[in-house]
Design a protein around this motif. Structure first.
Motif, PDB file in Angstrom:
ATOM      1  N   VAL A   6      24.711  38.761  42.321  1.00  0.00           N
ATOM      2  CA  VAL A   6      25.532  37.796  41.595  1.00  0.00           C
ATOM      3  C   VAL A   6      24.830  36.441  41.573  1.00  0.00           C
ATOM      4  CG1 VAL A   6      27.773  36.668  41.490  1.00  0.00           C
ATOM      5  CG2 VAL A   6      27.605  38.996  42.378  1.00  0.00           C
ATOM      6  N   GLU A   7      24.634  35.912  40.378  1.00  0.00           N
ATOM      7  CA  GLU A   7      24.086  34.562  40.231  1.00  0.00           C
ATOM      8  C   GLU A   7      25.218  33.591  39.910  1.00  0.00           C
ATOM      9  OE1 GLU A   7      21.142  34.112  41.080  1.00  0.00           O
ATOM     10  OE2 GLU A   7      20.165  36.072  40.853  1.00  0.00           O
ATOM     11  N   SER A   8      24.915  32.310  39.939  1.00  0.00           N
ATOM     12  CA  SER A   8      25.954  31.303  39.736  1.00  0.00           C
ATOM     13  C   SER A   8      26.649  31.455  38.385  1.00  0.00           C
ATOM     14  CB  SER A   8      25.362  29.900  39.867  1.00  0.00           C
ATOM     15  OG  SER A   8      24.306  29.718  38.932  1.00  0.00           O
ATOM     16  N   HIS A   9      25.908  31.823  37.335  1.00  0.00           N
ATOM     17  CA  HIS A   9      26.514  31.931  36.006  1.00  0.00           C
ATOM     18  C   HIS A   9      27.347  33.202  35.861  1.00  0.00           C
ATOM     19  CE1 HIS A   9      22.504  33.652  36.048  1.00  0.00           C
ATOM     20  NE2 HIS A   9      22.774  34.390  34.995  1.00  0.00           N
ATOM     21  N   ASP A  10      27.288  34.122  36.823  1.00  0.00           N
ATOM     22  CA  ASP A  10      28.120  35.319  36.753  1.00  0.00           C
ATOM     23  C   ASP A  10      29.579  35.015  37.065  1.00  0.00           C
ATOM     24  OD1 ASP A  10      26.320  37.535  36.110  1.00  0.00           O
ATOM     25  OD2 ASP A  10      25.335  37.018  37.991  1.00  0.00           O
ATOM     26  N   LEU A  11      29.828  33.941  37.800  1.00  0.00           N
ATOM     27  CA  LEU A  11      31.205  33.606  38.159  1.00  0.00           C
ATOM     28  C   LEU A  11      32.036  33.324  36.913  1.00  0.00           C
ATOM     29  CD1 LEU A  11      33.240  33.104  40.404  1.00  0.00           C
ATOM     30  CD2 LEU A  11      32.472  30.728  40.493  1.00  0.00           C
ATOM     31  N   ARG A 174      44.026  36.596  43.709  1.00  0.00           N
ATOM     32  CA  ARG A 174      42.555  36.550  43.793  1.00  0.00           C
ATOM     33  C   ARG A 174      41.958  35.543  42.821  1.00  0.00           C
ATOM     34  NH1 ARG A 174      41.673  39.882  47.448  1.00  0.00           N
ATOM     35  NH2 ARG A 174      43.042  41.698  47.649  1.00  0.00           N
ATOM     36  N   ALA A 175      42.592  35.362  41.678  1.00  0.00           N
ATOM     37  CA  ALA A 175      42.074  34.385  40.721  1.00  0.00           C
ATOM     38  C   ALA A 175      42.141  32.984  41.302  1.00  0.00           C
ATOM     39  CB  ALA A 175      42.863  34.462  39.421  1.00  0.00           C
ATOM     40  N   GLN A 176      43.212  32.688  42.020  1.00  0.00           N
ATOM     41  CA  GLN A 176      43.327  31.379  42.653  1.00  0.00           C
ATOM     42  C   GLN A 176      42.228  31.192  43.696  1.00  0.00           C
ATOM     43  OE1 GLN A 176      47.521  31.734  43.832  1.00  0.00           O
ATOM     44  NE2 GLN A 176      47.963  29.970  42.541  1.00  0.00           N
ATOM     45  N   ARG A 177      41.985  32.233  44.489  1.00  0.00           N
ATOM     46  CA  ARG A 177      40.965  32.121  45.523  1.00  0.00           C
ATOM     47  C   ARG A 177      39.560  32.085  44.924  1.00  0.00           C
ATOM     48  NH1 ARG A 177      42.293  35.375  50.941  1.00  0.00           N
ATOM     49  NH2 ARG A 177      40.645  33.933  51.576  1.00  0.00           N
ATOM     50  N   LEU A 178      39.365  32.832  43.831  1.00  0.00           N
ATOM     51  CA  LEU A 178      38.058  32.814  43.173  1.00  0.00           C
ATOM     52  C   LEU A 178      37.760  31.422  42.634  1.00  0.00           C
ATOM     53  CD1 LEU A 178      35.663  34.650  42.282  1.00  0.00           C
ATOM     54  CD2 LEU A 178      36.900  35.032  40.147  1.00  0.00           C
ATOM     55  N   THR A 179      38.787  30.773  42.075  1.00  0.00           N
ATOM     56  CA  THR A 179      38.615  29.436  41.516  1.00  0.00           C
ATOM     57  C   THR A 179      38.365  28.399  42.602  1.00  0.00           C
ATOM     58  OG1 THR A 179      40.053  30.007  39.655  1.00  0.00           O
ATOM     59  CG2 THR A 179      39.690  27.670  40.079  1.00  0.00           C
ATOM     60  N   ASP A 214      23.106  39.826  35.934  1.00  0.00           N
ATOM     61  CA  ASP A 214      22.324  39.210  34.862  1.00  0.00           C
ATOM     62  C   ASP A 214      23.196  38.442  33.871  1.00  0.00           C
ATOM     63  OD1 ASP A 214      19.948  38.596  33.588  1.00  0.00           O
ATOM     64  OD2 ASP A 214      20.032  40.345  32.268  1.00  0.00           O
ATOM     65  N   GLY A 215      24.162  37.710  34.409  1.00  0.00           N
ATOM     66  CA  GLY A 215      24.997  36.880  33.552  1.00  0.00           C
ATOM     67  C   GLY A 215      26.165  37.588  32.910  1.00  0.00           C
ATOM     68  N   ARG A 216      26.290  38.902  33.098  1.00  0.00           N
ATOM     69  CA  ARG A 216      27.381  39.669  32.475  1.00  0.00           C
ATOM     70  C   ARG A 216      28.684  39.545  33.254  1.00  0.00           C
ATOM     71  NH1 ARG A 216      25.982  45.216  32.968  1.00  0.00           N
ATOM     72  NH2 ARG A 216      24.589  44.557  34.646  1.00  0.00           N
ATOM     73  N   GLY A 217      28.593  39.102  34.510  1.00  0.00           N
ATOM     74  CA  GLY A 217      29.785  38.993  35.329  1.00  0.00           C
ATOM     75  C   GLY A 217      30.236  40.337  35.868  1.00  0.00           C
ATOM     76  N   LEU A 218      31.254  40.297  36.700  1.00  0.00           N
ATOM     77  CA  LEU A 218      31.792  41.503  37.341  1.00  0.00           C
ATOM     78  C   LEU A 218      33.257  41.661  36.982  1.00  0.00           C
ATOM     79  CD1 LEU A 218      31.267  43.792  39.453  1.00  0.00           C
ATOM     80  CD2 LEU A 218      32.072  42.181  41.203  1.00  0.00           C
ATOM     81  N   LEU A 219      33.646  42.875  36.607  1.00  0.00           N
ATOM     82  CA  LEU A 219      35.059  43.176  36.397  1.00  0.00           C
ATOM     83  C   LEU A 219      35.688  43.560  37.734  1.00  0.00           C
ATOM     84  CD1 LEU A 219      35.315  45.358  33.160  1.00  0.00           C
ATOM     85  CD2 LEU A 219      36.102  43.012  33.471  1.00  0.00           C
ATOM     86  N   LEU A 220      36.782  42.923  38.082  1.00  0.00           N
ATOM     87  CA  LEU A 220      37.552  43.276  39.274  1.00  0.00           C
ATOM     88  C   LEU A 220      38.836  43.945  38.794  1.00  0.00           C
ATOM     89  CD1 LEU A 220      37.016  39.966  41.267  1.00  0.00           C
ATOM     90  CD2 LEU A 220      35.956  42.179  41.719  1.00  0.00           C
ATOM     91  N   VAL A 221      39.028  45.204  39.206  1.00  0.00           N
ATOM     92  CA  VAL A 221      40.100  46.033  38.648  1.00  0.00           C
ATOM     93  C   VAL A 221      41.033  46.496  39.760  1.00  0.00           C
ATOM     94  CG1 VAL A 221      40.626  48.038  37.219  1.00  0.00           C
ATOM     95  CG2 VAL A 221      38.446  46.842  36.915  1.00  0.00           C
TER      96      VAL A 221
END
Length: 349
Positions: A6-11, A174-179, A214-221
């Motif tokens: 995970v790179e910074s732009h993946d967040l 989780r969205a609150q904690r991710l932010t 690679d910038g595509r991000g991760l889906l959390l399901v």
């Protein structure tokens, strides 16, 4: 050990998503005994789903779907990848219908070959193979889509508003904690096998491999039926995804404890139920779905509880999130000591 790099732009590119047909596949695996025993539903819940599924078991198409699953594999086009939180079963079924016939036939042939190589009975698989060969590809895809739609309507659909509410509450948390805290906060309690070791999301106990997002991000399901493990998706037809047990699924299956008698007399049943339900934070819509109350009624109760100092509220985007205040926590905890007629102790799941 498997790792997502995970790179910074993946967040910024990472998202939460739901997949109704993935949940259907998970519950059918549970009913078919293909999932780890630790992930099975409590007996009463298992029986409820089994009662709904039993009348459909004799359908040849349902039997075909059963034979195309093995403990570790399935047919990819029958469980479309999640894409967003707003994904509906109609969206999923439409994706199944849009599968090119040659892709469907190739995936089914691969599933049958895999079954033949494993320790599974070959006879029924041969029958499915003959059935596949007897149908034009377009008809095959359409009939399987119709069958999935009917299975959803009969087996999972009746409970979906509640199940979706549980998954959405997990996302809110989780969205609150991710932010606020980044990956470390969002993944902290997602599952014992998942951890953050910058710059990697690591999944222990999974076949070794590394995928660069690679910038595509991760889906959390979040899933209400994947209850004992996590699943990793890194195939190109998917966005990179991590499927994990939704926070609060255990309370869902063990049934939320009833309010204590004294608390119920003090607040009224509706407000007492809401006070217990906002332990991890929830919106008006989520509470209405989960408790099967009208949104207007929930909103009115929330206003009273907020004015009494039993709740706090905060805004996340367009959503207003309610949580218990310290005073509300104390009142909810006091209800634990209340004798509740007809209960023998806390439920376990």
């Amino acid at each position: 050990m498997f790792r997502f790099k995970v790179e910074s732009h993946d967040l910024a590119a990472s998202r939460f998503a739901l997949s109704p047909l993935m949940e259907l596949d998970a519950v059918l695996r549970l009913l078919g005994g293909l999932s780890d025993a630790r992930g099975r539903l409590p007996p009463a819940v298992h029986e409820r789903f089994e009662r709904r599924y039993a009348p459909l078991r004799g359908d040849p198409l349902v039997q075909a779907l059963e034979l195309l699953r093995t403990p570790r594999h399935g047919v990819t086009f029958l469980t479309p990848p999640p894409g967003s939180l707003g994904q509906t079963v109609d969206d999923d079924v439409a994706q199944v219908r849009a599968t090119p016939p040659e892709v469907a036939i190739a995936e089914i042939a691969e599933a049958l070959a895999r079954r033949a190589r494993g320790r599974h009975v070959a006879g029924p698989a041969d029958a499915v193979a003959r059935w596949v060969e007897s149908l034009p590809g377009e008809s095959l895809v359409g009939q399987l889509a119709d069958t999935l739609e009917e299975l959803w309507r009969c087996v999972v659909g009746p409970d979906w508003p509640l199940l979706r509410a549980v998954a959405e509450r997990d996302v809110l948390h989780r969205a609150q904690r991710l932010t606020s805290e980044g990956w470390a906060g969002a993944l902290d309690d997602i599952h014992p096998r998942v951890r953050w070791r910058a710059p990697y999301v690591e999944v222990l106990g999974h076949p070794a491999g590394t995928v660069d997002l690679d910038g595509r991000g991760l889906l959390l399901v979040p899933s209400v039926f994947v209850t004992s493990g996590v699943a990793v998706y890194a195939d190109r037809q998917w966005r990179a995804a991590l499927v994990y047990p939704a926070r609060g699924h255990a309370a869902l299956w063990s049934s939320r404890r009833p309010p204590g008698a004294a608390v119920e007399r003090l607040l009224g049943r509706g407000r007492a139920r809401i006070l217990l339900a906002v332990d991890t934070g929830a919106s008006t819509t989520q509470l209405a779905r989960e408790l099967e109350l009208s949104p207007a009624g929930v909103s009115a109760h929330l206003g009273v509880l907020l004015e009494a100092g039993l709740l706090t509220r905060s805004r996340m985007g367009r959503t207003v999130v309610y949580r218990r205040s310290p005073l509300g926590d104390a009142l909810a905890a006091a209800g634990d000591d209340d004798p509740v007629p007809g209960t023998a102790g806390p439920a376990t799941g």
